[in-house]
Design an enzyme around this catalytic site. Sequence first.
Site: not given
Ligand code: SAH
Length: 218
Positions: A67
């Site tokens: 993000s």
């Molecule tokens: N917090 C992260 C943001 C990653 S983007 C960071 O600091 O880098 C969002 C993430 O959510 C992705 O890796 C995606 O695979 C995950 N995601 C999406 N749906 C999800 C779910 N139902 N359960 C767990 N993770 C999920």
Amino acid sequence: MRNIEDRPVHKGLRNKLVNLIREKGITDENVLQALMNVPRHYFLDSAFEQQAYEDRAFPIGEDQTISHPYTVAYQSQLLQIKPFDKVLEVGTGSAYQATVLCELQAKVFSIERQKKLFDANKEFHFLKKYHTLRMFYGDGFEGLPTFAPFDKVLITAAAPFVPEKLLAQLKVGGCMVLPLNEGEIQRMHRITKLADGSFEEEKFDEFSFVPMLLGKRR
Ligand code: SAH
């Protein structure tokens, strides 16, 4: 290849980034300090160490992104973390947000649905310094009933609706921060669980997250 050195040049770039995020309206000094403490360039390939300190999202593989630093700061500020808060994070991704929460002295339980991202974090040596970080491979819609209740829940992917099971895993007085909507643009929400079992809902700014998807992926 990951970077493993935090040199003065990186600290300088980080300081500039933190000042920019302060100018954009983040006022919680603990959050700004937490951002200052985490070398964001460790979370990207070493070819991108300059970009690590721009306020932008960045691909981390598997169609996912780390993000924007501003977004990480924004969600962290809304959570109002107190030391020893138990926080459930949905979407570990790069684990950057998770380490920022650890820097705020939270006990972090982070779930990722993509096996490859989960496995990559298991090999990510820097994360071992965070003894209060636990990572799980699973579906965030289910939460972690074994470890509930949580003081705070943070969803870092665009939620199509408010996941009921996560509300159930929240303590009274606790809150969930999530970007809500199915489309390209989501509005940040904070939902607080009140003593009478009802919920207070607050709405904040608009953001654009990758979707929160049902189920696990191998
Ligand atoms: N917090 C992260 C943001 C990653 S983007 C960071 O600091 O880098 C969002 C993430 O959510 C992705 O890796 C995606 O695979 C995950 N995601 C999406 N749906 C999800 C779910 N139902 N359960 C767990 N993770 C999920």
